[in-house]
Design a protein around this motif. Structure first.
Motif, PDB file in Angstrom:
ATOM      1  N   GLY A   6       1.017 -44.623 -23.343  1.00  9.01           N
ATOM      2  CA  GLY A   6       1.889 -43.544 -23.540  1.00  9.01           C
ATOM      3  C   GLY A   6       3.471 -43.870 -23.682  1.00  9.01           C
ATOM      4  O   GLY A   6       4.624 -42.797 -23.888  1.00  9.01           O
ATOM      5  N   SER A   7       4.229 -44.796 -23.691  1.00  8.73           N
ATOM      6  CA  SER A   7       5.278 -45.343 -23.347  1.00  8.73           C
ATOM      7  C   SER A   7       6.029 -45.295 -24.477  1.00  8.73           C
ATOM      8  O   SER A   7       5.468 -44.798 -25.498  1.00  8.73           O
ATOM      9  N   SER A   8       7.009 -45.768 -24.316  1.00  5.86           N
ATOM     10  CA  SER A   8       7.684 -46.106 -25.640  1.00  5.86           C
ATOM     11  C   SER A   8       7.676 -47.272 -26.542  1.00  5.86           C
ATOM     12  O   SER A   8       7.714 -46.852 -27.880  1.00  5.86           O
ATOM     13  N   ARG A   9       6.876 -48.128 -25.567  1.00  5.89           N
ATOM     14  CA  ARG A   9       6.874 -49.007 -26.210  1.00  5.89           C
ATOM     15  C   ARG A   9       5.728 -49.445 -27.860  1.00  5.89           C
ATOM     16  O   ARG A   9       5.064 -48.684 -27.365  1.00  5.89           O
ATOM     17  N   PRO A  10       5.796 -50.098 -28.757  1.00  8.07           N
ATOM     18  CA  PRO A  10       5.787 -49.307 -29.931  1.00  8.07           C
ATOM     19  C   PRO A  10       3.864 -50.718 -30.520  1.00  8.07           C
ATOM     20  O   PRO A  10       3.945 -51.262 -29.285  1.00  8.07           O
ATOM     21  N   GLN A  11       3.208 -49.674 -30.916  1.00  4.06           N
ATOM     22  CA  GLN A  11       1.983 -50.040 -31.138  1.00  4.06           C
ATOM     23  C   GLN A  11       1.349 -50.923 -31.828  1.00  4.06           C
ATOM     24  O   GLN A  11       2.077 -50.366 -33.164  1.00  4.06           O
ATOM     25  N   ASP A  12       1.307 -51.686 -31.462  1.00  5.87           N
ATOM     26  CA  ASP A  12      -0.016 -52.465 -32.457  1.00  5.87           C
ATOM     27  C   ASP A  12      -1.195 -52.314 -32.685  1.00  5.87           C
ATOM     28  O   ASP A  12      -1.990 -51.483 -32.117  1.00  5.87           O
ATOM     29  N   ASP A  13      -1.850 -53.270 -33.404  1.00  7.99           N
ATOM     30  CA  ASP A  13      -3.097 -52.687 -34.107  1.00  7.99           C
ATOM     31  C   ASP A  13      -4.851 -53.124 -32.934  1.00  7.99           C
ATOM     32  O   ASP A  13      -6.067 -52.574 -33.104  1.00  7.99           O
ATOM     33  N   ALA A  14      -3.741 -53.590 -31.893  1.00  7.15           N
ATOM     34  CA  ALA A  14      -4.626 -54.602 -30.374  1.00  7.15           C
ATOM     35  C   ALA A  14      -4.539 -53.293 -29.953  1.00  7.15           C
ATOM     36  O   ALA A  14      -5.906 -53.241 -28.534  1.00  7.15           O
ATOM     37  N   THR A  15      -3.741 -52.420 -29.373  1.00  8.30           N
ATOM     38  CA  THR A  15      -3.633 -51.445 -28.402  1.00  8.30           C
ATOM     39  C   THR A  15      -5.057 -50.000 -28.084  1.00  8.30           C
ATOM     40  O   THR A  15      -5.442 -50.308 -26.673  1.00  8.30           O
ATOM     41  N   LEU A  16      -4.678 -49.524 -28.624  1.00  5.14           N
ATOM     42  CA  LEU A  16      -6.471 -48.912 -28.395  1.00  5.14           C
ATOM     43  C   LEU A  16      -7.807 -49.953 -28.273  1.00  5.14           C
ATOM     44  O   LEU A  16      -8.275 -49.962 -27.519  1.00  5.14           O
ATOM     45  N   PRO A  17      -7.507 -50.943 -29.449  1.00  2.39           N
ATOM     46  CA  PRO A  17      -9.409 -51.478 -28.778  1.00  2.39           C
ATOM     47  C   PRO A  17      -8.641 -52.408 -27.636  1.00  2.39           C
ATOM     48  O   PRO A  17     -10.488 -52.328 -26.828  1.00  2.39           O
ATOM     49  N   LYS A  18      -8.261 -52.644 -26.836  1.00  2.90           N
ATOM     50  CA  LYS A  18      -7.606 -53.176 -25.402  1.00  2.90           C
ATOM     51  C   LYS A  18      -7.450 -52.290 -24.658  1.00  2.90           C
ATOM     52  O   LYS A  18      -8.462 -52.212 -23.018  1.00  2.90           O
ATOM     53  N   LEU A  19      -7.740 -50.842 -25.479  1.00  2.00           N
ATOM     54  CA  LEU A  19      -8.489 -49.641 -24.154  1.00  2.00           C
ATOM     55  C   LEU A  19      -9.130 -50.132 -23.795  1.00  2.00           C
ATOM     56  O   LEU A  19      -9.778 -49.582 -23.112  1.00  2.00           O
TER      57      LEU A  19
END
Ligand SMILES: O=C(O)C(=O)C[C@]1(C(=O)O)C=C[C@@H](O)C=C1
Length: 166
Positions: A6-19
């Motif tokens: 939810g932060s302003s950090r840009p999302q990469d394509d690993a964000t959701l997989p890491k979660l």
């Protein structure tokens, strides 16, 4: 940093997989409680509450309820496979954790899973807009495989992701 979708950090394509991996990593805590209290792995009431909560939260982020439900249904199925595998592996409990305090499901673990779920929704909304689903599926497969999960756990989590991206 994982868990800050939810932060302003840009999302990469690993964000959701890491979660997705982070969510699964809670399941040994969950199943230790279930084993100690002789509770079944499946808690249908909690599942439905979680799904309804996520559908509602997802709507705020413009996500279709069906995509949200199917995404989390897949993550829950994966979680249940993982817990069942753990019980088979440790019928007497994990020997390295004997005597360690048990967490409280309703006070700590489930609220943490709820917070994580909300981060996953944010990441899912971003992924649906930005990423092509094949890239996301491949990234998720890599993360889950590197985390060491079984084929059935990975397949269930990916099935949920695929439905969530549709
Ligand atoms: O909260 C629990 O009791 C869990 O085991 C976690 C979880 C989930 O993945 O959210 C998985 C299985 C249960 O049926 C309900 C929920």
């Amino acid at each position: 940093m994982v868990g800050c979708a939810g932060s302003s950090r840009p999302q990469d394509d690993a964000t959701l997989p890491k979660l997705m991996v982070e969510r699964l990593s809670w399941m040994d805590e969950v199943v230790r409680v279930k084993q100690a209290r002789s509770l079944p792995v499946t808690d249908a009431k909690r599942e439905e509450e979680l799904l309804v909560m996520m559908e509602r939260e997802g709507q705020k982020a413009g996500l279709p309820a069906q995509a949200v439900r199917e995404f989390f249904a897949g993550q829950i199925t994966a979680a249940k496979f993982l817990q069942t595998e753990w019980l088979k592996k440790y019928p007497q409990g994990d020997p390295t954790l004997v005597g360690q305090p048990l967490p409280d499901l309703s006070v700590t673990v489930r609220p943490a899973l709820d917070r994580l779920g909300k981060s996953m929704l944010t990441a899912l909304a971003v992924s649906r807009q930005k990423q092509d689903s094949r890239t996301m599926m491949a990234a998720a497969k890599t993360e889950l495989t590197e985390a060491g999960y079984s084929k059935q756990v990975i397949a269930a989590a990916l099935e949920g992701l695929e439905a969530g991206l549709k």
